[in-house]
Design an enzyme around this catalytic site. Structure first.
Site, PDB file in Angstrom:
ATOM      1  N   PRO A 234       0.360   4.215  -4.550  1.00 47.96           N
ATOM      2  CA  PRO A 234       0.824   3.102  -3.707  1.00 47.96           C
ATOM      3  C   PRO A 234       0.484   3.317  -2.233  1.00 47.96           C
ATOM      4  O   PRO A 234       0.353   4.445  -1.761  1.00 47.96           O
ATOM      5  CB  PRO A 234       2.342   3.101  -3.935  1.00 47.96           C
ATOM      6  CG  PRO A 234       2.551   3.805  -5.230  1.00 47.96           C
ATOM      7  CD  PRO A 234       1.467   4.836  -5.307  1.00 47.96           C
ATOM      8  N   SER A 235       0.362   2.205  -1.531  1.00 44.30           N
ATOM      9  CA  SER A 235       0.151   2.195  -0.078  1.00 44.30           C
ATOM     10  C   SER A 235      -1.101   2.951   0.346  1.00 44.30           C
ATOM     11  O   SER A 235      -1.182   3.460   1.462  1.00 44.30           O
ATOM     12  CB  SER A 235       1.378   2.760   0.651  1.00 44.30           C
ATOM     13  OG  SER A 235       2.543   2.018   0.327  1.00 44.30           O
ATOM     14  N   ARG A 236      -2.069   3.024  -0.547  1.00 43.73           N
ATOM     15  CA  ARG A 236      -3.350   3.685  -0.289  1.00 43.73           C
ATOM     16  C   ARG A 236      -3.209   5.184  -0.022  1.00 43.73           C
ATOM     17  O   ARG A 236      -4.092   5.804   0.548  1.00 43.73           O
ATOM     18  CB  ARG A 236      -4.077   3.012   0.900  1.00 43.73           C
ATOM     19  CG  ARG A 236      -4.287   1.513   0.715  1.00 43.73           C
ATOM     20  CD  ARG A 236      -5.222   1.237  -0.463  1.00 43.73           C
ATOM     21  NE  ARG A 236      -5.453  -0.188  -0.645  1.00 43.73           N
ATOM     22  CZ  ARG A 236      -4.811  -0.935  -1.541  1.00 43.73           C
ATOM     23  NH1 ARG A 236      -3.884  -0.396  -2.319  1.00 43.73           N
ATOM     24  NH2 ARG A 236      -5.087  -2.211  -1.673  1.00 43.73           N
ATOM     25  N   LEU A 237      -2.093   5.784  -0.462  1.00 41.64           N
ATOM     26  CA  LEU A 237      -1.870   7.216  -0.280  1.00 41.64           C
ATOM     27  C   LEU A 237      -2.304   7.945  -1.553  1.00 41.64           C
ATOM     28  O   LEU A 237      -1.500   8.557  -2.258  1.00 41.64           O
ATOM     29  CB  LEU A 237      -0.404   7.493   0.077  1.00 41.64           C
ATOM     30  CG  LEU A 237       0.068   6.813   1.365  1.00 41.64           C
ATOM     31  CD1 LEU A 237       1.550   7.056   1.594  1.00 41.64           C
ATOM     32  CD2 LEU A 237      -0.751   7.315   2.555  1.00 41.64           C
TER      33      LEU A 237
END
Length: 264
Positions: A234-237
């Site tokens: 998620p959230s490009r992490l």
């Protein structure tokens, strides 16, 4: 220990250790991509949020990136990924101008990744000028990527001929007929197909024939010096684990690798 077999020659040198990352995640929820369009602009406004349940770390992946790829590739097949063997191949001219295209991965051995093509094509000409390449597998259904950078070499004539014999006869004739990457007239390909079908005594609907491998056609092997395994979060992490060959001058038989986590 049970093994997962693929349609390529078995990799007897590979063995999965206890704890190696091998959990097959459920496919992520696929949202529609939102866009904003004007007369001269197309802007993407949203994208899928990756949320895979597992994690990868330098300690739970295999010490060999080739073995880890073997594990992930088999899991992509089991999970029903469409064309898991499809990969992006990037090459560059001697002056550094890059080009990319999708090709089909055909074999993994203890040295690297093999694909086949016309030796007079643009990709082959660039590989001869600049013998390095990058590969990328993207298994969207599993939110996984594998990135590979390495040196290239041609496979042996014996390997070329053995693989060529395994191809459908239509693809064998097509290899003779296509002057890959060259500019042709509209009806030129059909004319050349007819010519080579007649030459080798192969009908249009034939399922077998005696077609030799062309001298201008064969395989390339990408010998990795760097590999990265990517897992969507998620959230490009995202999780990113990179292997770098420690001594590039050493034998390719038993390379040593430095394994690190990269920032997303």
């Amino acid at each position: 220990m049970s093994r997962i077999f693929i349609q390529f020659p078995p990799l007897s040198f590979l063995a999965r250790p206890r704890g190696a990352a091998s959990l097959i995640p459920k496919p992520p929820a696929m949202d529609f991509v939102g866009v904003a369009e004007t007369t001269d602009t197309l802007r993407v406004r949203s994208h899928v949020q990756y949320n895979t349940p597992d994690h990868i770390t330098p300690t739970n992946l295999h010490r060999s990136p080739l073995e880890q790829f073997h594990i992930w590739f088999n899991e992509a097949r089991i999970a029903g990924v469409t064309e898991p063997e499809a990969m992006s191949l990037s090459t560059a001219t001697a002056s550094g101008i890059p080009s990319s295209r999708m090709v089909l991965f055909k074999q993994l051995d203890k040295h690297g990744f093999v694909f086949y093509t016309n030796y007079t094509s643009r990709k082959s000409k660039e590989l001869q000028e600049n013998p390095h390449a990058a590969l990328l597998f993207f298994w969207r259904e599993m939110s996984r990527q594998v990135r590979i950078v390495g040196r290239v070499e041609k496979v042996s004539k014996e390997e070329n001929e053995a693989y060529f014999k395994s191809r459908p006869v239509g693809s064998q004739v097509g290899a003779w007929a296509s002057k890959q990457s060259s500019v042709i007239e509209e009806d030129a390909l059909a004319s050349r197909l007819k010519k080579f079908r007649e030459r080798f005594g192969v009908t249009e609907d034939a399922s077998e024939g005696d077609v030799p491998a062309p001298e201008f056609w064969g395989g390339w092997r990408v010998i990795p010096d760097e590999m990265e395994f990517w897992l969507g979060k998620p959230s490009r992490l995202h999780d990113r684990i990179r292997y770098v060959r420690v001594d590039r001058s050493a034998s390719d038989e038993e390379p040593r690798w430095k394994v690190d986590r990269l920032s997303p």
